[in-house]
Scaffold this motif. Structure first.
Motif, PDB file in Angstrom:
ATOM      1  N   GLN A 299       0.829  -1.211   0.000  1.00  0.00           N
ATOM      2  CA  GLN A 299       0.000   0.000   0.000  1.00  0.00           C
ATOM      3  C   GLN A 299       0.858   1.253   0.000  1.00  0.00           C
ATOM      4  N   THR A 300       2.004   1.222   0.670  1.00  0.00           N
ATOM      5  CA  THR A 300       2.869   2.398   0.708  1.00  0.00           C
ATOM      6  C   THR A 300       3.494   2.682  -0.654  1.00  0.00           C
ATOM      7  N   LEU A 301       3.599   1.659  -1.485  1.00  0.00           N
ATOM      8  CA  LEU A 301       4.228   1.808  -2.802  1.00  0.00           C
ATOM      9  C   LEU A 301       3.216   2.079  -3.903  1.00  0.00           C
ATOM     10  N   GLY A 302       1.955   1.805  -3.643  1.00  0.00           N
ATOM     11  CA  GLY A 302       0.875   2.125  -4.570  1.00  0.00           C
ATOM     12  C   GLY A 302       1.109   1.647  -5.991  1.00  0.00           C
ATOM     13  N   GLU A 303       0.926   2.556  -6.932  1.00  0.00           N
ATOM     14  CA  GLU A 303       1.023   2.247  -8.360  1.00  0.00           C
ATOM     15  C   GLU A 303       2.429   1.812  -8.792  1.00  0.00           C
ATOM     16  N   ARG A 304       3.432   2.143  -8.001  1.00  0.00           N
ATOM     17  CA  ARG A 304       4.800   1.754  -8.358  1.00  0.00           C
ATOM     18  C   ARG A 304       4.928   0.235  -8.465  1.00  0.00           C
ATOM     19  N   MET A 305       4.128  -0.495  -7.678  1.00  0.00           N
ATOM     20  CA  MET A 305       4.188  -1.960  -7.710  1.00  0.00           C
ATOM     21  C   MET A 305       3.622  -2.521  -9.017  1.00  0.00           C
ATOM     22  N   ARG A 306       2.802  -1.747  -9.698  1.00  0.00           N
ATOM     23  CA  ARG A 306       2.189  -2.223 -10.941  1.00  0.00           C
ATOM     24  C   ARG A 306       3.026  -1.900 -12.172  1.00  0.00           C
ATOM     25  N   GLY A 307       4.049  -1.069 -11.999  1.00  0.00           N
ATOM     26  CA  GLY A 307       4.811  -0.666 -13.169  1.00  0.00           C
ATOM     27  C   GLY A 307       6.305  -0.642 -12.962  1.00  0.00           C
ATOM     28  N   GLU A 308       6.749   0.252 -12.108  1.00  0.00           N
ATOM     29  CA  GLU A 308       8.178   0.497 -11.951  1.00  0.00           C
ATOM     30  C   GLU A 308       8.927  -0.636 -11.259  1.00  0.00           C
ATOM     31  N   ILE A 309       8.304  -1.197 -10.230  1.00  0.00           N
ATOM     32  CA  ILE A 309       8.986  -2.200  -9.411  1.00  0.00           C
ATOM     33  C   ILE A 309       8.581  -3.578  -9.898  1.00  0.00           C
ATOM     34  N   HIS A 310       9.537  -4.305 -10.447  1.00  0.00           N
ATOM     35  CA  HIS A 310       9.227  -5.606 -11.039  1.00  0.00           C
ATOM     36  C   HIS A 310       9.242  -6.731 -10.017  1.00  0.00           C
ATOM     37  N   ALA A 311      10.103  -6.654  -9.018  1.00  0.00           N
ATOM     38  CA  ALA A 311      10.176  -7.703  -8.006  1.00  0.00           C
ATOM     39  C   ALA A 311      10.631  -7.107  -6.683  1.00  0.00           C
ATOM     40  N   LEU A 312       9.859  -7.390  -5.638  1.00  0.00           N
ATOM     41  CA  LEU A 312      10.203  -6.931  -4.304  1.00  0.00           C
ATOM     42  C   LEU A 312      10.024  -8.096  -3.339  1.00  0.00           C
ATOM     43  N   SER A 313      11.123  -8.541  -2.787  1.00  0.00           N
ATOM     44  CA  SER A 313      11.109  -9.588  -1.777  1.00  0.00           C
ATOM     45  C   SER A 313      11.154  -8.902  -0.415  1.00  0.00           C
ATOM     46  N   MET A 314      10.308  -9.354   0.506  1.00  0.00           N
ATOM     47  CA  MET A 314      10.231  -8.693   1.802  1.00  0.00           C
ATOM     48  C   MET A 314      10.375  -9.657   2.952  1.00  0.00           C
ATOM     49  N   LYS A 315      11.007  -9.159   4.000  1.00  0.00           N
ATOM     50  CA  LYS A 315      10.990  -9.805   5.306  1.00  0.00           C
ATOM     51  C   LYS A 315      10.384  -8.778   6.236  1.00  0.00           C
ATOM     52  N   THR A 316       9.299  -9.156   6.903  1.00  0.00           N
ATOM     53  CA  THR A 316       8.578  -8.219   7.767  1.00  0.00           C
ATOM     54  C   THR A 316       8.559  -8.754   9.194  1.00  0.00           C
ATOM     55  N   TYR A 317       8.855  -7.883  10.134  1.00  0.00           N
ATOM     56  CA  TYR A 317       8.938  -8.271  11.539  1.00  0.00           C
ATOM     57  C   TYR A 317       8.297  -7.219  12.429  1.00  0.00           C
ATOM     58  N   THR A 318       7.779  -7.659  13.572  1.00  0.00           N
ATOM     59  CA  THR A 318       7.446  -6.728  14.642  1.00  0.00           C
ATOM     60  C   THR A 318       8.762  -6.391  15.346  1.00  0.00           C
ATOM     61  N   PRO A 319       8.792  -5.348  16.161  1.00  0.00           N
ATOM     62  CA  PRO A 319      10.035  -5.042  16.883  1.00  0.00           C
ATOM     63  C   PRO A 319      10.532  -6.218  17.744  1.00  0.00           C
ATOM     64  N   ASP A 320       9.621  -6.932  18.408  1.00  0.00           N
ATOM     65  CA  ASP A 320      10.020  -8.087  19.226  1.00  0.00           C
ATOM     66  C   ASP A 320      10.621  -9.194  18.366  1.00  0.00           C
ATOM     67  N   GLU A 321       9.988  -9.480  17.235  1.00  0.00           N
ATOM     68  CA  GLU A 321      10.516 -10.504  16.323  1.00  0.00           C
ATOM     69  C   GLU A 321      11.888 -10.103  15.804  1.00  0.00           C
ATOM     70  N   TRP A 322      12.066  -8.819  15.502  1.00  0.00           N
ATOM     71  CA  TRP A 322      13.333  -8.321  14.984  1.00  0.00           C
ATOM     72  C   TRP A 322      14.447  -8.486  16.025  1.00  0.00           C
ATOM     73  N   GLN A 323      14.139  -8.167  17.283  1.00  0.00           N
ATOM     74  CA  GLN A 323      15.142  -8.327  18.326  1.00  0.00           C
ATOM     75  C   GLN A 323      15.634  -9.767  18.409  1.00  0.00           C
ATOM     76  N   LYS A 324      14.736 -10.719  18.237  1.00  0.00           N
ATOM     77  CA  LYS A 324      15.123 -12.132  18.262  1.00  0.00           C
ATOM     78  C   LYS A 324      15.983 -12.492  17.046  1.00  0.00           C
ATOM     79  N   GLN A 325      15.753 -11.837  15.911  1.00  0.00           N
ATOM     80  CA  GLN A 325      16.512 -12.100  14.700  1.00  0.00           C
ATOM     81  C   GLN A 325      17.954 -11.626  14.812  1.00  0.00           C
ATOM     82  N   ILE A 326      18.148 -10.492  15.470  1.00  0.00           N
ATOM     83  CA  ILE A 326      19.479  -9.887  15.475  1.00  0.00           C
ATOM     84  C   ILE A 326      20.319 -10.296  16.690  1.00  0.00           C
ATOM     85  N   GLN A 327      19.766 -11.104  17.563  1.00  0.00           N
ATOM     86  CA  GLN A 327      20.544 -11.558  18.734  1.00  0.00           C
ATOM     87  C   GLN A 327      21.477 -12.668  18.360  1.00  0.00           C
TER      88      GLN A 327
END
Length: 80
Positions: free
Chosen positions: A52-80
């Protein structure tokens, strides 16, 4: 040309994040997004919030976007 910085700026403008990193080569991009907004959401719902933050860019300009999404608590566990 789409840059990691421009994608990062769009995401940062569209949602509050604790950590945000975007890398890529102009066609394919990888993002790590840490946000309290992800609490209680499924992986699909988290990705939809970012798209949603990227809007129309996802339909044209950006061909591939791989994401890893975390809550702050999940992120803390990832970086420990």
């Amino acid at each position: 040309m789409v840059t990691p910085e421009s994608i990062r700026a769009n995401i940062a403008q569209g949602m509050a994040t604790d950590h945000l990193a975007v890398t890529g080569d102009g066609t394919h991009f990888d993002a790590v997004v840490v946000s309290e907004a992800f609490a209680g959401k499924s992986r699909v719902q988290r990705h939809q919030l970012v798209y949603q933050t990227l809007g129309e860019r996802m339909r044209g300009e950006i061909h591939a976007l791989s994401m890893k999404t975390y809550t702050p608590d999940e992120w803390q566990k990832q970086i420990q």
